[in-house]
Design a protein around this motif. Structure first.
Motif, PDB file in Angstrom:
ATOM      1  N   VAL A 374       0.604  -1.351  -0.434  1.00 40.43           N
ATOM      2  CA  VAL A 374       0.021  -0.010  -0.116  1.00 40.43           C
ATOM      3  C   VAL A 374       0.800   1.473   0.385  1.00 40.43           C
ATOM      4  CG1 VAL A 374      -1.709   1.519   1.856  1.00 40.43           C
ATOM      5  CG2 VAL A 374      -2.199  -1.237   1.126  1.00 40.43           C
ATOM      6  N   ALA A 375       0.523   2.237  -1.335  1.00 44.29           N
ATOM      7  CA  ALA A 375       1.362   3.667  -1.170  1.00 44.29           C
ATOM      8  C   ALA A 375       0.032   4.455  -0.658  1.00 44.29           C
ATOM      9  CB  ALA A 375       1.466   3.790  -2.386  1.00 44.29           C
ATOM     10  N   GLU A 376       0.543   5.730   0.324  1.00 42.74           N
ATOM     11  CA  GLU A 376      -0.329   6.554   0.842  1.00 42.74           C
ATOM     12  C   GLU A 376       0.192   7.814  -0.532  1.00 42.74           C
ATOM     13  OE1 GLU A 376      -1.021   9.211   4.579  1.00 42.74           O
ATOM     14  OE2 GLU A 376       0.056   7.607   5.328  1.00 42.74           O
ATOM     15  N   VAL A 377      -0.759   8.190  -1.268  1.00 41.39           N
ATOM     16  CA  VAL A 377       0.439   9.257  -2.061  1.00 41.39           C
ATOM     17  C   VAL A 377      -0.401  10.887  -1.741  1.00 41.39           C
ATOM     18  CG1 VAL A 377       0.467   8.239  -3.989  1.00 41.39           C
ATOM     19  CG2 VAL A 377      -2.042   8.966  -3.148  1.00 41.39           C
ATOM     20  N   ARG A 378      -0.131  11.719  -2.171  1.00 37.92           N
ATOM     21  CA  ARG A 378      -0.971  12.840  -1.946  1.00 37.92           C
ATOM     22  C   ARG A 378      -2.437  13.649  -2.531  1.00 37.92           C
ATOM     23  NH1 ARG A 378       4.851  13.711  -0.847  1.00 37.92           N
ATOM     24  NH2 ARG A 378       5.530  14.867   1.235  1.00 37.92           N
ATOM     25  N   ASN A 379      -1.722  13.167  -3.698  1.00 36.53           N
ATOM     26  CA  ASN A 379      -2.845  13.335  -4.673  1.00 36.53           C
ATOM     27  C   ASN A 379      -3.277  11.827  -5.110  1.00 36.53           C
ATOM     28  OD1 ASN A 379      -4.633  14.445  -6.467  1.00 36.53           O
ATOM     29  ND2 ASN A 379      -3.624  16.142  -7.151  1.00 36.53           N
ATOM     30  N   ASP A 387      -1.597   2.478 -16.094  1.00 37.63           N
ATOM     31  CA  ASP A 387      -0.434   1.766 -16.129  1.00 37.63           C
ATOM     32  C   ASP A 387      -0.341   0.784 -15.328  1.00 37.63           C
ATOM     33  OD1 ASP A 387      -0.589   2.636 -18.572  1.00 37.63           O
ATOM     34  OD2 ASP A 387       1.116   4.716 -18.192  1.00 37.63           O
ATOM     35  N   LEU A 388      -1.291   1.185 -14.032  1.00 30.71           N
ATOM     36  CA  LEU A 388      -1.028   0.768 -12.743  1.00 30.71           C
ATOM     37  C   LEU A 388      -2.007  -0.592 -12.308  1.00 30.71           C
ATOM     38  CD1 LEU A 388       1.103   0.286 -11.162  1.00 30.71           C
ATOM     39  CD2 LEU A 388       0.260   2.366  -9.749  1.00 30.71           C
ATOM     40  N   LYS A 389      -1.789  -2.031 -11.921  1.00 33.49           N
ATOM     41  CA  LYS A 389      -3.145  -2.771 -11.690  1.00 33.49           C
ATOM     42  C   LYS A 389      -3.109  -1.841 -10.295  1.00 33.49           C
ATOM     43  CE  LYS A 389      -2.879  -6.575 -14.436  1.00 33.49           C
ATOM     44  NZ  LYS A 389      -2.345  -7.918 -14.807  1.00 33.49           N
ATOM     45  N   CYS A 390      -3.780  -1.438  -9.331  1.00 34.13           N
ATOM     46  CA  CYS A 390      -4.576  -1.074  -8.242  1.00 34.13           C
ATOM     47  C   CYS A 390      -6.007  -1.386  -7.688  1.00 34.13           C
ATOM     48  CB  CYS A 390      -3.507   0.465  -7.828  1.00 34.13           C
ATOM     49  SG  CYS A 390      -3.733   1.929  -8.742  1.00 34.13           S
ATOM     50  N   LYS A 398      -3.835   0.575  -2.889  1.00 33.40           N
ATOM     51  CA  LYS A 398      -3.231  -0.934  -3.239  1.00 33.40           C
ATOM     52  C   LYS A 398      -2.516  -1.131  -3.906  1.00 33.40           C
ATOM     53  CE  LYS A 398      -4.532  -5.227  -1.673  1.00 33.40           C
ATOM     54  NZ  LYS A 398      -5.557  -6.390  -0.251  1.00 33.40           N
ATOM     55  N   VAL A 399      -1.313  -1.648  -4.510  1.00 36.95           N
ATOM     56  CA  VAL A 399      -0.984  -1.809  -5.591  1.00 36.95           C
ATOM     57  C   VAL A 399      -0.355  -3.826  -5.038  1.00 36.95           C
ATOM     58  CG1 VAL A 399       1.196  -1.302  -7.282  1.00 36.95           C
ATOM     59  CG2 VAL A 399       0.438   0.260  -5.354  1.00 36.95           C
ATOM     60  N   GLU A 400      -0.191  -4.166  -6.745  1.00 41.17           N
ATOM     61  CA  GLU A 400      -0.458  -5.231  -6.905  1.00 41.17           C
ATOM     62  C   GLU A 400       0.858  -5.170  -8.023  1.00 41.17           C
ATOM     63  OE1 GLU A 400      -3.528  -7.331  -9.307  1.00 41.17           O
ATOM     64  OE2 GLU A 400      -4.866  -6.773  -7.736  1.00 41.17           O
ATOM     65  N   ASP A 401       1.706  -5.128  -7.667  1.00 42.87           N
ATOM     66  CA  ASP A 401       3.293  -5.357  -8.215  1.00 42.87           C
ATOM     67  C   ASP A 401       4.380  -5.358  -6.656  1.00 42.87           C
ATOM     68  OD1 ASP A 401       5.821  -4.458  -9.253  1.00 42.87           O
ATOM     69  OD2 ASP A 401       5.035  -3.051 -10.225  1.00 42.87           O
ATOM     70  N   GLU A 402       5.411  -6.300  -7.365  1.00 43.88           N
ATOM     71  CA  GLU A 402       6.468  -6.978  -6.460  1.00 43.88           C
ATOM     72  C   GLU A 402       7.788  -5.797  -6.185  1.00 43.88           C
ATOM     73  OE1 GLU A 402       7.900 -10.487  -7.635  1.00 43.88           O
ATOM     74  OE2 GLU A 402       5.862 -11.478  -7.565  1.00 43.88           O
ATOM     75  N   LYS A 403       7.977  -4.579  -7.083  1.00 47.22           N
ATOM     76  CA  LYS A 403       8.388  -3.862  -6.931  1.00 47.22           C
ATOM     77  C   LYS A 403       8.003  -2.435  -5.609  1.00 47.22           C
ATOM     78  CE  LYS A 403      10.399  -4.032 -12.013  1.00 47.22           C
ATOM     79  NZ  LYS A 403      10.542  -3.444 -12.914  1.00 47.22           N
TER      80      LYS A 403
END
Length: 411
Positions: A374-379, A387-390, A398-403
Protein backbone atom coordinates in the motif's frame (compact mmCIF):
# COMPACT_ATOMS: atom_id res chain seq x y z
CA UNK A 1 22.94 5.54 -3.79
CA UNK A 2 25.46 6.48 -1.08
CA UNK A 3 27.29 8.73 -3.54
CA UNK A 4 24.11 10.59 -4.36
CA UNK A 5 23.15 10.85 -0.69
CA UNK A 6 26.56 12.39 -0.01
CA UNK A 7 26.14 14.84 -2.91
CA UNK A 8 22.66 15.72 -1.63
CA UNK A 9 24.08 16.56 1.79
CA UNK A 10 26.76 18.81 0.28
CA UNK A 11 24.15 20.31 -2.04
CA UNK A 12 21.81 21.25 0.82
CA UNK A 13 24.63 22.53 3.03
CA UNK A 14 26.03 24.84 0.36
CA UNK A 15 22.87 26.48 -1.01
CA UNK A 16 23.36 29.74 0.89
CA UNK A 17 27.09 29.69 0.11
CA UNK A 18 26.28 29.44 -3.62
CA UNK A 19 23.98 32.46 -3.39
CA UNK A 20 26.41 34.66 -1.43
CA UNK A 21 29.43 33.62 -3.50
CA UNK A 22 27.59 34.25 -6.77
CA UNK A 23 26.82 37.79 -5.59
CA UNK A 24 30.49 38.32 -4.66
CA UNK A 25 31.65 37.12 -8.08
CA UNK A 26 29.24 39.37 -10.00
CA UNK A 27 30.19 42.41 -7.91
CA UNK A 28 33.88 41.63 -8.38
CA UNK A 29 33.44 41.38 -12.15
CA UNK A 30 31.53 44.67 -12.32
CA UNK A 31 34.19 46.41 -10.23
CA UNK A 32 36.94 45.20 -12.54
CA UNK A 33 35.06 46.40 -15.62
CA UNK A 34 34.28 49.73 -13.99
CA UNK A 35 37.88 50.26 -12.93
CA UNK A 36 39.18 49.38 -16.40
CA UNK A 37 37.03 52.00 -18.11
CA UNK A 38 37.47 54.69 -15.44
CA UNK A 39 41.25 54.39 -15.13
CA UNK A 40 43.18 57.20 -13.39
CA UNK A 41 44.14 55.02 -10.43
CA UNK A 42 40.58 53.83 -9.77
CA UNK A 43 41.34 50.60 -11.60
CA UNK A 44 43.92 49.59 -8.98
CA UNK A 45 41.60 50.33 -6.05
CA UNK A 46 38.60 48.57 -7.58
CA UNK A 47 40.74 45.64 -8.72
CA UNK A 48 42.08 45.15 -5.19
CA UNK A 49 38.58 45.28 -3.75
CA UNK A 50 37.29 42.81 -6.34
CA UNK A 51 40.15 40.43 -5.55
CA UNK A 52 39.26 40.67 -1.86
CA UNK A 53 35.68 39.61 -2.62
CA UNK A 54 36.92 36.63 -4.64
CA UNK A 55 39.26 35.58 -1.83
CA UNK A 56 36.33 35.54 0.60
CA UNK A 57 34.44 32.89 -1.41
CA UNK A 58 36.32 29.83 -0.01
CA UNK A 59 35.73 31.06 3.55
CA UNK A 60 32.01 31.52 2.87
CA UNK A 61 31.76 27.88 1.78
CA UNK A 62 33.91 26.71 4.69
CA UNK A 63 31.88 28.55 7.34
CA UNK A 64 28.38 27.73 6.08
CA UNK A 65 29.03 24.07 5.27
CA UNK A 66 30.67 23.52 8.65
CA UNK A 67 27.66 25.14 10.30
CA UNK A 68 25.34 22.77 8.43
CA UNK A 69 27.34 19.63 9.27
CA UNK A 70 27.40 20.64 12.95
CA UNK A 71 23.61 21.08 12.97
CA UNK A 72 23.80 24.85 12.63
CA UNK A 73 24.37 25.30 16.37
CA UNK A 74 28.15 25.37 16.60
CA UNK A 75 29.11 28.76 15.23
CA UNK A 76 32.37 28.60 17.21
CA UNK A 77 33.40 25.43 15.39
CA UNK A 78 32.55 27.01 12.06
CA UNK A 79 34.56 30.11 12.97
CA UNK A 80 37.49 27.92 14.04
CA UNK A 81 37.27 26.11 10.70
CA UNK A 82 37.69 29.46 8.93
CA UNK A 83 40.75 30.24 11.08
CA UNK A 84 42.25 26.84 10.25
CA UNK A 85 41.63 27.46 6.56
CA UNK A 86 43.51 30.78 6.92
CA UNK A 87 46.38 28.87 8.52
CA UNK A 88 46.36 26.40 5.63
CA UNK A 89 46.45 29.23 3.08
CA UNK A 90 49.38 30.86 4.89
CA UNK A 91 51.33 27.60 5.18
CA UNK A 92 50.74 26.55 1.57
CA UNK A 93 51.17 29.97 -0.02
CA UNK A 94 48.61 29.10 -2.68
CA UNK A 95 45.48 30.98 -3.68
CA UNK A 96 42.43 29.21 -2.31
CA UNK A 97 39.43 28.23 -4.40
CA UNK A 98 35.88 27.51 -3.26
CA UNK A 99 36.73 23.82 -3.65
CA UNK A 100 39.37 24.21 -0.92
CA UNK A 101 36.68 25.74 1.30
CA UNK A 102 34.39 22.76 0.73
CA UNK A 103 37.16 20.21 1.30
CA UNK A 104 38.25 21.97 4.49
CA UNK A 105 34.68 22.11 5.83
CA UNK A 106 34.17 18.39 5.23
CA UNK A 107 37.49 17.48 6.86
CA UNK A 108 36.98 19.72 9.88
CA UNK A 109 33.38 18.52 10.32
CA UNK A 110 34.66 14.94 10.36
CA UNK A 111 37.10 15.79 13.16
CA UNK A 112 34.38 17.59 15.13
CA UNK A 113 32.13 14.56 14.88
CA UNK A 114 34.70 11.98 15.99
CA UNK A 115 36.64 13.88 18.68
CA UNK A 116 35.76 16.04 21.67
CA UNK A 117 35.99 19.82 21.42
CA UNK A 118 39.57 20.33 22.58
CA UNK A 119 41.06 17.42 20.64
CA UNK A 120 39.18 18.34 17.48
CA UNK A 121 40.36 21.96 17.68
CA UNK A 122 43.97 20.78 18.07
CA UNK A 123 43.72 18.18 15.30
CA UNK A 124 42.17 20.62 12.82
CA UNK A 125 44.89 23.21 13.45
CA UNK A 126 47.76 20.73 13.21
CA UNK A 127 46.34 19.09 10.09
CA UNK A 128 45.93 22.52 8.46
CA UNK A 129 49.60 23.30 9.02
CA UNK A 130 50.83 19.89 7.83
CA UNK A 131 48.61 19.74 4.75
CA UNK A 132 49.49 23.35 3.93
CA UNK A 133 53.23 22.63 4.09
CA UNK A 134 52.74 19.53 1.95
CA UNK A 135 50.83 21.58 -0.64
CA UNK A 136 53.60 24.20 -0.72
CA UNK A 137 56.04 21.51 -1.91
CA UNK A 138 53.48 19.84 -4.15
CA UNK A 139 52.64 23.20 -5.75
CA UNK A 140 55.86 23.28 -7.78
CA UNK A 141 55.20 19.76 -9.05
CA UNK A 142 51.69 20.75 -10.11
CA UNK A 143 52.99 23.86 -11.89
CA UNK A 144 55.46 21.75 -13.86
CA UNK A 145 52.68 19.31 -14.74
CA UNK A 146 50.41 22.11 -15.97
CA UNK A 147 53.24 23.58 -18.06
CA UNK A 148 53.87 20.17 -19.63
CA UNK A 149 50.18 19.87 -20.44
CA UNK A 150 50.16 23.38 -21.92
CA UNK A 151 53.14 22.56 -24.15
CA UNK A 152 51.39 19.43 -25.35
CA UNK A 153 48.11 21.24 -26.02
CA UNK A 154 49.33 24.36 -27.83
CA UNK A 155 49.74 24.77 -31.60
CA UNK A 156 47.81 21.68 -32.71
CA UNK A 157 44.90 23.29 -34.55
CA UNK A 158 41.49 21.83 -33.80
CA UNK A 159 43.05 19.35 -31.36
CA UNK A 160 44.23 22.34 -29.32
CA UNK A 161 40.68 23.68 -29.13
CA UNK A 162 39.36 20.32 -27.89
CA UNK A 163 42.07 19.61 -25.33
CA UNK A 164 42.16 23.16 -23.99
CA UNK A 165 38.39 23.27 -23.41
CA UNK A 166 38.22 19.84 -21.75
CA UNK A 167 41.14 20.45 -19.38
CA UNK A 168 39.93 23.97 -18.63
CA UNK A 169 36.41 22.75 -17.79
CA UNK A 170 37.65 19.98 -15.49
CA UNK A 171 40.01 22.31 -13.61
CA UNK A 172 37.30 24.98 -13.39
CA UNK A 173 35.29 22.51 -11.31
CA UNK A 174 38.02 22.83 -8.69
CA UNK A 175 38.09 26.61 -9.03
CA UNK A 176 41.57 26.56 -10.59
CA UNK A 177 42.58 28.98 -13.37
CA UNK A 178 46.26 28.05 -13.36
CA UNK A 179 46.07 26.14 -16.64
CA UNK A 180 44.07 28.87 -18.38
CA UNK A 181 46.44 31.57 -17.22
CA UNK A 182 49.34 29.89 -19.00
CA UNK A 183 47.49 30.67 -22.24
CA UNK A 184 46.01 33.98 -21.11
CA UNK A 185 49.27 35.59 -19.97
CA UNK A 186 52.15 33.35 -21.11
CA UNK A 187 53.63 32.47 -24.48
CA UNK A 188 51.46 29.33 -24.78
CA UNK A 189 48.65 31.68 -25.81
CA UNK A 190 50.74 33.29 -28.56
CA UNK A 191 53.24 36.15 -28.92
CA UNK A 192 53.64 39.27 -31.03
CA UNK A 193 55.91 42.29 -31.22
CA UNK A 194 54.37 45.76 -30.92
CA UNK A 195 56.37 48.97 -30.66
CA UNK A 196 59.53 46.93 -30.00
CA UNK A 197 57.81 45.20 -27.06
CA UNK A 198 57.16 41.46 -26.92
CA UNK A 199 53.58 40.76 -25.87
CA UNK A 200 52.63 37.27 -24.70
CA UNK A 201 49.33 35.64 -23.75
CA UNK A 202 46.05 35.70 -25.60
CA UNK A 203 44.45 38.23 -23.21
CA UNK A 204 47.31 40.71 -23.54
CA UNK A 205 47.31 40.16 -27.29
CA UNK A 206 43.58 40.85 -27.45
CA UNK A 207 43.98 44.00 -25.37
CA UNK A 208 46.56 45.22 -27.88
CA UNK A 209 44.29 44.73 -30.88
CA UNK A 210 45.03 41.11 -31.83
CA UNK A 211 42.16 39.41 -33.67
CA UNK A 212 43.79 36.21 -34.91
CA UNK A 213 42.51 32.65 -35.08
CA UNK A 214 43.80 31.77 -31.62
CA UNK A 215 40.87 33.71 -30.17
CA UNK A 216 38.59 31.06 -31.65
CA UNK A 217 40.61 28.25 -30.04
CA UNK A 218 41.03 29.70 -26.56
CA UNK A 219 38.18 32.13 -25.94
CA UNK A 220 35.08 31.95 -28.15
CA UNK A 221 34.14 28.51 -26.84
CA UNK A 222 33.76 30.08 -23.40
CA UNK A 223 30.97 32.32 -24.68
CA UNK A 224 29.14 29.32 -26.12
CA UNK A 225 29.48 27.61 -22.71
CA UNK A 226 27.53 30.47 -21.14
CA UNK A 227 24.55 29.51 -23.31
CA UNK A 228 25.01 25.82 -22.50
CA UNK A 229 24.80 26.80 -18.80
CA UNK A 230 21.61 28.74 -19.61
CA UNK A 231 20.09 25.62 -21.19
CA UNK A 232 21.04 23.53 -18.17
CA UNK A 233 19.38 26.09 -15.91
CA UNK A 234 16.12 25.94 -17.87
CA UNK A 235 16.08 22.14 -17.65
CA UNK A 236 16.91 21.95 -13.95
CA UNK A 237 14.29 24.59 -13.16
CA UNK A 238 11.66 21.91 -13.83
CA UNK A 239 13.37 19.47 -11.48
CA UNK A 240 14.34 21.43 -8.37
CA UNK A 241 12.03 22.75 -5.68
CA UNK A 242 11.77 25.74 -3.35
CA UNK A 243 15.09 27.19 -2.18
CA UNK A 244 17.05 24.89 -4.49
CA UNK A 245 15.37 26.50 -7.48
CA UNK A 246 16.18 29.98 -6.12
CA UNK A 247 19.81 28.94 -5.66
CA UNK A 248 19.85 27.50 -9.18
CA UNK A 249 18.61 30.70 -10.78
CA UNK A 250 20.96 32.96 -8.84
CA UNK A 251 24.03 30.77 -9.44
CA UNK A 252 23.42 30.20 -13.14
CA UNK A 253 22.35 33.77 -13.95
CA UNK A 254 25.31 35.20 -12.06
CA UNK A 255 27.61 32.87 -13.99
CA UNK A 256 25.99 34.02 -17.23
CA UNK A 257 26.38 37.69 -16.30
CA UNK A 258 29.88 37.53 -14.83
CA UNK A 259 31.36 34.91 -17.16
CA UNK A 260 32.80 32.96 -14.23
CA UNK A 261 31.29 29.50 -14.72
CA UNK A 262 33.19 27.68 -11.96
CA UNK A 263 30.32 27.87 -9.45
CA UNK A 264 27.83 26.81 -12.12
CA UNK A 265 29.98 23.77 -12.95
CA UNK A 266 30.20 22.88 -9.26
CA UNK A 267 26.42 23.17 -8.92
CA UNK A 268 26.01 20.87 -11.93
CA UNK A 269 28.53 18.36 -10.56
CA UNK A 270 26.81 18.17 -7.18
CA UNK A 271 23.45 17.85 -8.90
CA UNK A 272 24.67 15.03 -11.14
CA UNK A 273 28.27 13.91 -11.80
CA UNK A 274 27.03 12.19 -14.96
CA UNK A 275 25.68 15.52 -16.22
CA UNK A 276 29.04 17.20 -15.55
CA UNK A 277 30.78 14.60 -17.73
CA UNK A 278 28.36 15.40 -20.56
CA UNK A 279 28.92 19.14 -20.07
CA UNK A 280 32.67 18.59 -20.34
CA UNK A 281 32.15 16.87 -23.67
CA UNK A 282 29.89 19.71 -24.81
CA UNK A 283 32.62 22.22 -23.92
CA UNK A 284 34.83 20.51 -26.50
CA UNK A 285 32.01 20.83 -29.04
CA UNK A 286 31.80 24.56 -28.24
CA UNK A 287 35.48 25.07 -29.00
CA UNK A 288 35.36 22.94 -32.15
CA UNK A 289 32.40 25.00 -33.38
CA UNK A 290 34.20 28.28 -32.83
CA UNK A 291 37.30 26.86 -34.54
CA UNK A 292 35.44 25.57 -37.62
CA UNK A 293 33.34 28.73 -38.01
CA UNK A 294 36.39 30.88 -37.18
CA UNK A 295 34.46 33.09 -34.74
CA UNK A 296 37.05 35.27 -33.03
CA UNK A 297 35.82 36.75 -29.76
CA UNK A 298 37.99 37.57 -26.77
CA UNK A 299 37.73 39.00 -23.27
CA UNK A 300 39.96 40.76 -20.77
CA UNK A 301 38.36 39.59 -17.52
CA UNK A 302 35.99 36.64 -17.02
CA UNK A 303 34.15 36.87 -20.32
CA UNK A 304 30.74 37.93 -19.07
CA UNK A 305 27.76 39.11 -21.05
CA UNK A 306 29.06 42.70 -21.21
CA UNK A 307 32.35 41.62 -22.80
CA UNK A 308 30.43 39.38 -25.18
CA UNK A 309 28.78 42.34 -26.89
CA UNK A 310 31.95 44.44 -26.95
CA UNK A 311 33.87 41.77 -28.89
CA UNK A 312 31.07 40.28 -30.99
CA UNK A 313 32.26 38.65 -34.22
CA UNK A 314 30.06 37.17 -36.99
CA UNK A 315 26.90 37.91 -34.98
CA UNK A 316 24.55 35.85 -37.15
CA UNK A 317 26.67 32.71 -36.87
CA UNK A 318 27.28 33.32 -33.19
CA UNK A 319 23.67 33.78 -32.10
CA UNK A 320 22.43 30.88 -34.23
CA UNK A 321 25.01 28.67 -32.53
CA UNK A 322 24.10 30.17 -29.15
CA UNK A 323 20.47 29.15 -29.56
CA UNK A 324 21.58 25.67 -30.59
CA UNK A 325 23.78 25.36 -27.50
CA UNK A 326 20.92 26.47 -25.23
CA UNK A 327 18.88 23.61 -26.73
CA UNK A 328 21.79 21.19 -26.35
CA UNK A 329 22.23 22.13 -22.69
CA UNK A 330 18.49 21.74 -22.07
CA UNK A 331 17.97 18.35 -23.72
CA UNK A 332 21.26 16.85 -22.51
CA UNK A 333 20.24 17.74 -18.94
CA UNK A 334 16.83 16.13 -19.38
CA UNK A 335 18.49 13.04 -20.87
CA UNK A 336 21.03 12.94 -18.06
CA UNK A 337 18.38 12.94 -15.35
CA UNK A 338 16.52 10.06 -17.00
CA UNK A 339 19.70 8.11 -17.75
CA UNK A 340 21.15 8.55 -14.28
CA UNK A 341 17.80 7.84 -12.61
CA UNK A 342 17.44 11.15 -10.80
CA UNK A 343 13.94 11.92 -9.60
CA UNK A 344 12.19 15.27 -9.80
CA UNK A 345 12.36 15.79 -6.02
CA UNK A 346 15.47 17.20 -4.38
CA UNK A 347 17.90 15.26 -6.57
CA UNK A 348 16.95 11.90 -4.98
CA UNK A 349 18.70 9.03 -6.70
CA UNK A 350 16.22 6.38 -7.83
CA UNK A 351 17.25 3.21 -9.72
CA UNK A 352 15.80 3.17 -13.23
CA UNK A 353 13.92 -0.09 -12.56
CA UNK A 354 11.49 1.92 -10.43
CA UNK A 355 10.85 4.66 -13.00
CA UNK A 356 7.66 3.15 -14.45
CA UNK A 357 6.18 2.47 -11.01
CA UNK A 358 6.99 5.95 -9.76
CA UNK A 359 5.52 7.51 -12.87
CA UNK A 360 2.29 5.59 -12.42
CA UNK A 361 2.07 6.73 -8.78
CA UNK A 362 2.44 10.37 -9.80
CA UNK A 363 6.15 10.73 -9.11
CA UNK A 364 8.16 10.47 -5.92
CA UNK A 365 6.92 13.88 -4.78
CA UNK A 366 3.39 12.42 -4.67
CA UNK A 367 4.34 9.55 -2.34
CA UNK A 368 4.05 10.06 1.42
CA UNK A 369 5.03 6.55 2.53
CA UNK A 370 4.93 2.93 1.43
CA UNK A 371 3.87 0.05 3.66
CA UNK A 372 3.96 -3.47 2.20
CA UNK A 373 1.66 -3.33 -0.85
CA UNK A 374 0.00 0.00 0.00
CA UNK A 375 1.26 3.44 -0.97
CA UNK A 376 -0.05 6.57 0.74
CA UNK A 377 -0.13 9.43 -1.78
CA UNK A 378 -0.78 13.15 -1.58
CA UNK A 379 -3.03 13.37 -4.61
CA UNK A 380 -4.76 10.15 -5.76
CA UNK A 381 -5.84 11.88 -8.97
CA UNK A 382 -2.21 11.76 -10.15
CA UNK A 383 -2.16 7.95 -10.01
CA UNK A 384 -2.29 6.44 -13.51
CA UNK A 385 -4.68 3.49 -13.19
CA UNK A 386 -4.13 2.51 -16.84
CA UNK A 387 -0.44 1.73 -16.23
CA UNK A 388 -0.87 0.28 -12.75
CA UNK A 389 -3.03 -2.53 -11.37
CA UNK A 390 -4.30 -1.02 -8.17
CA UNK A 391 -7.21 -0.17 -5.90
CA UNK A 392 -7.63 3.39 -4.64
CA UNK A 393 -9.36 4.27 -1.37
CA UNK A 394 -9.09 7.94 -0.54
CA UNK A 395 -5.34 8.57 -0.59
CA UNK A 396 -4.33 4.91 -0.11
CA UNK A 397 -3.31 2.94 -3.20
CA UNK A 398 -3.09 -0.85 -2.98
CA UNK A 399 -0.75 -1.96 -5.74
CA UNK A 400 -0.41 -5.40 -7.29
CA UNK A 401 3.27 -5.06 -8.09
CA UNK A 402 6.13 -6.76 -6.22
CA UNK A 403 8.38 -3.80 -6.93
CA UNK A 404 6.33 -1.58 -4.58
CA UNK A 405 7.62 -3.36 -1.48
CA UNK A 406 11.17 -3.21 -2.85
CA UNK A 407 10.73 0.51 -3.51
CA UNK A 408 9.46 1.04 0.03
CA UNK A 409 12.49 -0.77 1.47
CA UNK A 410 14.79 1.29 -0.77
CA UNK A 411 13.29 4.60 0.30
Amino acid sequence: MRAYSFFNKIHNSSLLAFIISSAFIVIAELLQLLGYYIGDGADVVLLNFSQLLLKLVPYVFCYLITMYFTNGERWLKAFWAVICLCVFATASGIQLSFFAGIAAALMYSYFYEHFNKYISFSVTLISSVLVGLAMSYLGDVLKDLLMSMARFVSDKGIVTAVLFSVISTILSLFGSNSFNELFYYKSYGGTMVKDDNVITGIKDLFENGYSGEQLADYMTGHYFMLFVILGVMLALADELKAVQKVCLFITMLCSFVSGNISLALLFIFIESPFLFILITIISAVCSVTSHLLDIRMGYLFSGGIAELFTSLDKPVYFFVCAVVFVAIGYFVTRYSNVKAGISDCFNTYIPTRFNHLLGALGGIANIIKISEDVAEVRNPKLVNTFDLKCEIRENLVKVEDEKLKELGEYL
